[in-house]
Design a protein around this motif. Structure first.
Motif, PDB file in Angstrom:
ATOM      1  N   GLU A 134       0.811  -1.217   0.000  1.00  0.00           N
ATOM      2  CA  GLU A 134       0.000   0.000   0.000  1.00  0.00           C
ATOM      3  C   GLU A 134       0.845   1.268   0.000  1.00  0.00           C
ATOM      4  OE1 GLU A 134      -2.704  -0.334   3.280  1.00  0.00           O
ATOM      5  OE2 GLU A 134      -3.331  -2.341   2.672  1.00  0.00           O
ATOM      6  N   SER A 135       2.022   1.210  -0.616  1.00  0.00           N
ATOM      7  CA  SER A 135       2.947   2.343  -0.662  1.00  0.00           C
ATOM      8  C   SER A 135       3.639   2.373  -2.015  1.00  0.00           C
ATOM      9  CB  SER A 135       4.013   2.218   0.425  1.00  0.00           C
ATOM     10  OG  SER A 135       3.418   2.056   1.690  1.00  0.00           O
ATOM     11  N   PHE A 136       4.014   3.565  -2.471  1.00  0.00           N
ATOM     12  CA  PHE A 136       4.812   3.691  -3.685  1.00  0.00           C
ATOM     13  C   PHE A 136       6.265   3.435  -3.314  1.00  0.00           C
ATOM     14  CE2 PHE A 136       7.562   6.188  -6.470  1.00  0.00           C
ATOM     15  CZ  PHE A 136       7.248   5.581  -7.680  1.00  0.00           C
ATOM     16  N   ASP A 137       6.907   2.535  -4.030  1.00  0.00           N
ATOM     17  CA  ASP A 137       8.283   2.135  -3.747  1.00  0.00           C
ATOM     18  C   ASP A 137       9.134   2.391  -4.980  1.00  0.00           C
ATOM     19  OD1 ASP A 137      10.576   0.078  -3.695  1.00  0.00           O
ATOM     20  OD2 ASP A 137       9.776  -0.088  -1.676  1.00  0.00           O
ATOM     21  N   PHE A 138      10.279   3.009  -4.808  1.00  0.00           N
ATOM     22  CA  PHE A 138      11.225   3.268  -5.895  1.00  0.00           C
ATOM     23  C   PHE A 138      12.625   2.957  -5.388  1.00  0.00           C
ATOM     24  CE2 PHE A 138      14.267   5.965  -8.100  1.00  0.00           C
ATOM     25  CZ  PHE A 138      13.989   5.645  -9.416  1.00  0.00           C
ATOM     26  N   LYS A 139      13.337   2.113  -6.144  1.00  0.00           N
ATOM     27  CA  LYS A 139      14.678   1.731  -5.711  1.00  0.00           C
ATOM     28  C   LYS A 139      15.560   1.469  -6.920  1.00  0.00           C
ATOM     29  CE  LYS A 139      14.617  -0.833  -2.116  1.00  0.00           C
ATOM     30  NZ  LYS A 139      14.394  -1.989  -1.254  1.00  0.00           N
ATOM     31  N   VAL A 140      16.797   1.985  -6.898  1.00  0.00           N
ATOM     32  CA  VAL A 140      17.801   1.743  -7.938  1.00  0.00           C
ATOM     33  C   VAL A 140      19.094   1.352  -7.248  1.00  0.00           C
ATOM     34  CG1 VAL A 140      19.132   2.759  -9.825  1.00  0.00           C
ATOM     35  CG2 VAL A 140      16.731   3.378  -9.534  1.00  0.00           C
ATOM     36  N   VAL A 141      19.605   0.166  -7.563  1.00  0.00           N
ATOM     37  CA  VAL A 141      20.855  -0.375  -7.011  1.00  0.00           C
ATOM     38  C   VAL A 141      20.872  -0.278  -5.473  1.00  0.00           C
ATOM     39  CG1 VAL A 141      23.348  -0.495  -7.290  1.00  0.00           C
ATOM     40  CG2 VAL A 141      21.969   0.394  -9.141  1.00  0.00           C
ATOM     41  N   GLY A 142      19.761  -0.627  -4.852  1.00  0.00           N
ATOM     42  CA  GLY A 142      19.692  -0.658  -3.393  1.00  0.00           C
ATOM     43  C   GLY A 142      19.430   0.676  -2.720  1.00  0.00           C
ATOM     44  N   CYS A 143      19.336   1.746  -3.482  1.00  0.00           N
ATOM     45  CA  CYS A 143      19.070   3.078  -2.917  1.00  0.00           C
ATOM     46  C   CYS A 143      17.698   3.556  -3.376  1.00  0.00           C
ATOM     47  CB  CYS A 143      20.126   4.087  -3.374  1.00  0.00           C
ATOM     48  SG  CYS A 143      21.786   3.678  -2.838  1.00  0.00           S
ATOM     49  N   GLY A 144      16.880   4.030  -2.430  1.00  0.00           N
ATOM     50  CA  GLY A 144      15.566   4.513  -2.819  1.00  0.00           C
ATOM     51  C   GLY A 144      14.714   4.869  -1.625  1.00  0.00           C
ATOM     52  N   PHE A 145      13.398   4.912  -1.879  1.00  0.00           N
ATOM     53  CA  PHE A 145      12.466   5.316  -0.834  1.00  0.00           C
ATOM     54  C   PHE A 145      11.135   4.611  -1.022  1.00  0.00           C
ATOM     55  CE2 PHE A 145      11.848   8.113  -4.401  1.00  0.00           C
ATOM     56  CZ  PHE A 145      10.470   8.224  -4.509  1.00  0.00           C
ATOM     57  N   GLN A 146      10.335   4.650   0.016  1.00  0.00           N
ATOM     58  CA  GLN A 146       8.973   4.139  -0.003  1.00  0.00           C
ATOM     59  C   GLN A 146       8.107   5.156   0.723  1.00  0.00           C
ATOM     60  OE1 GLN A 146       8.502   0.362   2.018  1.00  0.00           O
ATOM     61  NE2 GLN A 146       6.953  -0.276   0.551  1.00  0.00           N
ATOM     62  N   ILE A 147       6.941   5.483   0.135  1.00  0.00           N
ATOM     63  CA  ILE A 147       6.069   6.467   0.758  1.00  0.00           C
ATOM     64  C   ILE A 147       4.614   6.033   0.584  1.00  0.00           C
ATOM     65  CG2 ILE A 147       5.963   7.968  -1.267  1.00  0.00           C
ATOM     66  CD1 ILE A 147       6.092  10.322   0.799  1.00  0.00           C
ATOM     67  N   GLY A 148       3.859   6.131   1.666  1.00  0.00           N
ATOM     68  CA  GLY A 148       2.467   5.696   1.704  1.00  0.00           C
ATOM     69  C   GLY A 148       2.176   5.179   3.095  1.00  0.00           C
ATOM     70  N   ARG A 149       1.567   3.966   3.166  1.00  0.00           N
ATOM     71  CA  ARG A 149       1.360   3.362   4.485  1.00  0.00           C
ATOM     72  C   ARG A 149       2.694   3.130   5.171  1.00  0.00           C
ATOM     73  NH1 ARG A 149       0.060  -2.627   4.731  1.00  0.00           N
ATOM     74  NH2 ARG A 149       2.171  -2.726   5.487  1.00  0.00           N
ATOM     75  N   LYS A 150       3.696   2.779   4.372  1.00  0.00           N
ATOM     76  CA  LYS A 150       5.066   2.636   4.875  1.00  0.00           C
ATOM     77  C   LYS A 150       5.902   3.792   4.346  1.00  0.00           C
ATOM     78  CE  LYS A 150       5.438  -2.350   5.342  1.00  0.00           C
ATOM     79  NZ  LYS A 150       6.253  -3.525   4.953  1.00  0.00           N
ATOM     80  N   VAL A 151       6.721   4.353   5.207  1.00  0.00           N
ATOM     81  CA  VAL A 151       7.662   5.404   4.813  1.00  0.00           C
ATOM     82  C   VAL A 151       9.045   4.909   5.200  1.00  0.00           C
ATOM     83  CG1 VAL A 151       8.385   7.784   5.180  1.00  0.00           C
ATOM     84  CG2 VAL A 151       5.946   7.226   5.155  1.00  0.00           C
ATOM     85  N   SER A 152       9.938   4.813   4.214  1.00  0.00           N
ATOM     86  CA  SER A 152      11.285   4.322   4.504  1.00  0.00           C
ATOM     87  C   SER A 152      12.288   4.898   3.518  1.00  0.00           C
ATOM     88  CB  SER A 152      11.339   2.792   4.444  1.00  0.00           C
ATOM     89  OG  SER A 152      11.118   2.331   3.129  1.00  0.00           O
ATOM     90  N   ILE A 153      13.544   4.779   3.880  1.00  0.00           N
ATOM     91  CA  ILE A 153      14.637   5.180   3.008  1.00  0.00           C
ATOM     92  C   ILE A 153      15.674   4.059   3.036  1.00  0.00           C
ATOM     93  CG2 ILE A 153      15.829   6.487   4.810  1.00  0.00           C
ATOM     94  CD1 ILE A 153      16.598   8.474   2.490  1.00  0.00           C
ATOM     95  N   SER A 154      16.215   3.745   1.855  1.00  0.00           N
ATOM     96  CA  SER A 154      17.203   2.673   1.716  1.00  0.00           C
ATOM     97  C   SER A 154      18.475   3.215   1.093  1.00  0.00           C
ATOM     98  CB  SER A 154      16.667   1.565   0.811  1.00  0.00           C
ATOM     99  OG  SER A 154      15.506   1.005   1.333  1.00  0.00           O
ATOM    100  N   VAL A 155      19.611   2.775   1.614  1.00  0.00           N
ATOM    101  CA  VAL A 155      20.912   3.139   1.062  1.00  0.00           C
ATOM    102  C   VAL A 155      21.722   1.854   0.928  1.00  0.00           C
ATOM    103  CG1 VAL A 155      23.010   4.491   1.391  1.00  0.00           C
ATOM    104  CG2 VAL A 155      20.811   5.417   2.142  1.00  0.00           C
ATOM    105  N   PHE A 156      21.900   1.395  -0.313  1.00  0.00           N
ATOM    106  CA  PHE A 156      22.653   0.180  -0.640  1.00  0.00           C
ATOM    107  C   PHE A 156      22.215  -1.029   0.187  1.00  0.00           C
ATOM    108  CE2 PHE A 156      25.583   3.641  -1.883  1.00  0.00           C
ATOM    109  CZ  PHE A 156      25.507   3.433  -3.248  1.00  0.00           C
ATOM    110  N   GLY A 157      20.913  -1.154   0.412  1.00  0.00           N
ATOM    111  CA  GLY A 157      20.360  -2.316   1.098  1.00  0.00           C
ATOM    112  C   GLY A 157      20.076  -2.128   2.571  1.00  0.00           C
TER     113      GLY A 157
END
Length: 99
Positions: free
Chosen positions: A64-87
């Motif tokens: 239930e969230s928009f997720d965008f990730k390239v080579v382990g770096c990205g974000f998720q926003i919606g019901r879940k909010v997160s940030i990823s850096v190389f996994g």
């Protein structure tokens, strides 16, 4: 290794995994490819934490969230909010917070 404690309420569950690895390919609303090694992955109440190395690439709707990730770096926003850096990821699941 997996450790979990629960009293039946989603916002009070605690779980932790150490030394895990995984590979996945996902299609449908979310399209992506992911490979990761986690030194430590934890979920405490509404917080999510993952310390590891990953190379995931994908975009779409997941949990239930928009997720965008390239080579382990990205974000998720919606019901879940997160940030990823190389996994490695840190995030909040508002579904568990208010559910």
């Amino acid at each position: 290794m997996h450790v979990a404690m629960s009293n039946g309420k989603p916002n009070e569950d605690i779980s932790a995994d150490m030394f895990t690895a995984g590979v996945s390919v996902t299609t449908r609303i979310y399209m992506g490819v992911e490979a990761n090694d986690s030194l430590f992955k934890a979920r405490a109440s509404f917080l999510d934490f993952n310390l590891g190395v990953g190379i995931g690439t994908g975009t779409g709707i997941k949990d239930e969230s928009f997720d965008f990730k390239v080579v382990g770096c990205g974000f998720q926003i919606g019901r879940k909010v997160s940030i990823s850096v190389f996994g490695s990821t840190v995030g909040v699941d508002f579904g568990r917070l208010f559910g």
